[in-house]
Design an enzyme around this catalytic site. Structure first.
Site, mmCIF file in Angstrom:
data_model
loop_
_atom_site.group_PDB
_atom_site.id
_atom_site.type_symbol
_atom_site.label_atom_id
_atom_site.label_comp_id
_atom_site.label_asym_id
_atom_site.label_seq_id
_atom_site.Cartn_x
_atom_site.Cartn_y
_atom_site.Cartn_z
ATOM 1 C CE LYS A 158 -1.427 2.702 2.985
ATOM 2 N NZ LYS A 158 -1.279 3.983 2.196
ATOM 3 C CB CYS A 212 12.602 9.692 8.913
ATOM 4 S SG CYS A 212 13.453 8.516 7.838
ATOM 5 C CD GLU A 263 9.966 13.018 11.701
ATOM 6 O OE1 GLU A 263 10.855 12.460 11.041
ATOM 7 O OE2 GLU A 263 8.936 12.427 12.075
ATOM 8 C CD GLU A 267 12.624 4.882 8.523
ATOM 9 O OE1 GLU A 267 12.656 5.737 9.448
ATOM 10 O OE2 GLU A 267 12.347 5.169 7.358
#
Length: 485
Positions: free
Chosen positions: A181, A291, A388, A257
């Site tokens: 997906k 990331c 983040e 992750e």
């Protein structure tokens, strides 16, 4: 094949890819160019029924694919690598159109993503076992490796090709089938990749791709199917925790992750120009939407102003615009929510006394652009220190001692990557060892490489992708006990 969407250099399937065939659906969803707001394609919107069909296809194909000779699996991945390289310009155009990064960066992603197929084509024929004896010498021990089984792969939008190849490559090399997906914002790249794998010779059912706007139900159906034996997810920590909970009832293998909040440390006596070069890579790769992006710049007080001013000059000179235009170095952020989040974080830091060296105010007009921004004298309690950022914002915090900066760097729930710039090799190794991260860049702003194990600690995830250990995530050990006659 299903209908295609055509723009200059763009010609990709728009249907579901299940059991080796393209399928249309009654419902579709729009893919939008974040630089213009223009709809560039209408893509099939997968349902739970489509997800179930994909999982059944993967389960049905598993036994035959696991029995395929390693060299054949290797050859298929090698052909897919070559096709990706041949179609660099087409794939780069698709990536730029649906997620915004400049064409030069998109070409770089294609080269990086292709390397995962080449790397794991070579690992496919190197799956090894062991043969030894028990301590008392009465039994032989033979250890073999076997594919874990059908795998669920879920990827984000920021590297739509590379995140797909980084997961599909080791899965196929190990002998696993997959249901995949892609992110709702960037399905076209994944569908183009599926077509390349089909052309490369992947048998029907081995790779199945289901774009959808209903990710929770589609992926949830796979998790609850009892057929999948592995989930590999790249995305937010919040979603990763949900998937880990869903994996528990069937004790499914999981690779995660997840988020990052990377510290970038510039020590006293560091080569400032080299540190600025590294910061440009660590911060501005993919407009900061990575990331691995450096979020928190901890710079020794003696050089903090010099570093901030030089970094501000470099970032302020970058050309911002639609990624498909020549000379553009910074494209738009992925959507309005992403841009609004960046502005909120910047406003909070400014309200706490930070200085905007450059940028700090979002652009008006069409597209989700945000100017490259450097903030100096940032209060360590500012929201962007614990969030983040996912945007082109560098927040510089001065520090005085090594113990102080290590405590600041480790004061986060995440632990993906850290960067250290210093001319002192002892300090470099010592600080790298003390950082609670899975990867360390010493005097470099780039750590990602298919030959290296990518992954983090704490709430940045579980497992590793890439390197010699990347294929291990898709293999189980099997032990044979054989008495000596």
């Amino acid at each position: 094949m299903t209908a295609t969407t055509t723009r200059p250099h763009i010609d990709t399937p728009t249907g579901l890819f299940i059991a080796g065939a393209w399928r249309d659906t009654d419902a579709t969803f729009d893919v939008v160019d974040p630089a213009t707001g223009e709809v560039i394609a209408a893509v099939a919107d997968g349902t739970i029924a489509d997800a179930e069909a994909a999982m059944t296809a993967a389960a049905d194909a598993q036994e035959a694919w696991a029995a395929t000779a390693p060299r054949e699996r290797s050859n298929i991945l090698r052909r897919a690598f070559e096709l990706i390289v041949e179609r660099t310009e087409q794939l780069a155009a698709v990536i730029t159109a649906e997620m915004g990064k400049p064409l030069a960066d998109a070409r770089g992603e294609v080269a990086y993503g292709a390397e995962f197929f080449r790397w794991f084509s070579e690992e496919a024929v190197r799956i090894s076992g062991d043969h030894t004896s028990t301590g008392d010498g009465k039994n032989r021990i033979i250890v073999t490796r076997a594919p874990v089984g059908p795998c669920i792969l879920v990827t984000p939008w920021n590297f739509p090709l590379a995140m797909g190849t980084r997961k599909i490559g080791p899965a196929l090399a190990a002998g696993c089938t997959v249901v995949f997906k892609p992110a709702e914002q960037t399905p076209l790249t994944a569908l183009a990749l599926a077509d390349i794998l089909r052309e490369a010779g992947v048998p029907a059912g081995v790779v199945n791709v289901v774009p959808t706007t209903n990710a929770s139900d589609v992926v949830g159906s796979w998790m609850a199917s009892g057929l999948a034996r592995k989930i590999s997810f790249t995305g937010s920590t919040e979603v990763g925790k949900i998937l880990l909970a869903q994996a528990a009832p069937t004790v499914m293998r999981a690779s995660m992750e997840l988020g990052g909040n990377a510290p970038f440390i510039v020590a006293e006596g560091a080569d400032i120009d080299r540190a600025v070069d590294g910061a440009m890579v660590a911060k501005m790769r993919n407009m900061g939407e990575a990331c691995t992006a450096a979020n928190r710049f901890f710079v020794h007080r003696s050089v903090a102003r010099e570093f901030a001013d030089k970094l501000g000059a470099r970032m302020g000179s970058l050309t911002v615009g639609a990624g498909a235009r020549d000379g553009v170095e910074v494209g738009p952020l992925i959507d309005q929510d992403g841009r609004a989040k960046v502005q909120r974080l910047v406003d909070d830091a400014l309200s706490r006394g930070a200085r905007a060296v450059v940028g700090g105010i979002q652009d008006d007009g069409p597209g989700y652009f945000y100017p490259p921004t450097v903030l100096d004298d940032v209060d360590a309690s500012s929201d962007l220190m614990s969030t983040e950022i996912f945007g082109p914002v560098a927040a510089v915090v001065p520090f005085d001692t090594e113990d102080e900066v290590i405590a600041l760097a480790n004061d986060t729930e995440w632990g993906l990557v850290g960067y250290v710039f210093t001319q002192d090799i002892d300090r470099a190794l010592r600080m790298g060892e003390r950082l609670e991260v899975g990867m360390v860049g010493l005097n470099t702003g780039l750590v990602s490489n298919p030959a290296a194990p990518f992954g983090g600690v704490k709430q940045s995830g579980l497992g590793r992708e890439g390197g010699k250990v990347g294929i291990d995530e898709f293999l189980e050990y099997k032990y044979f006990a054989i008495p000596r006659s």
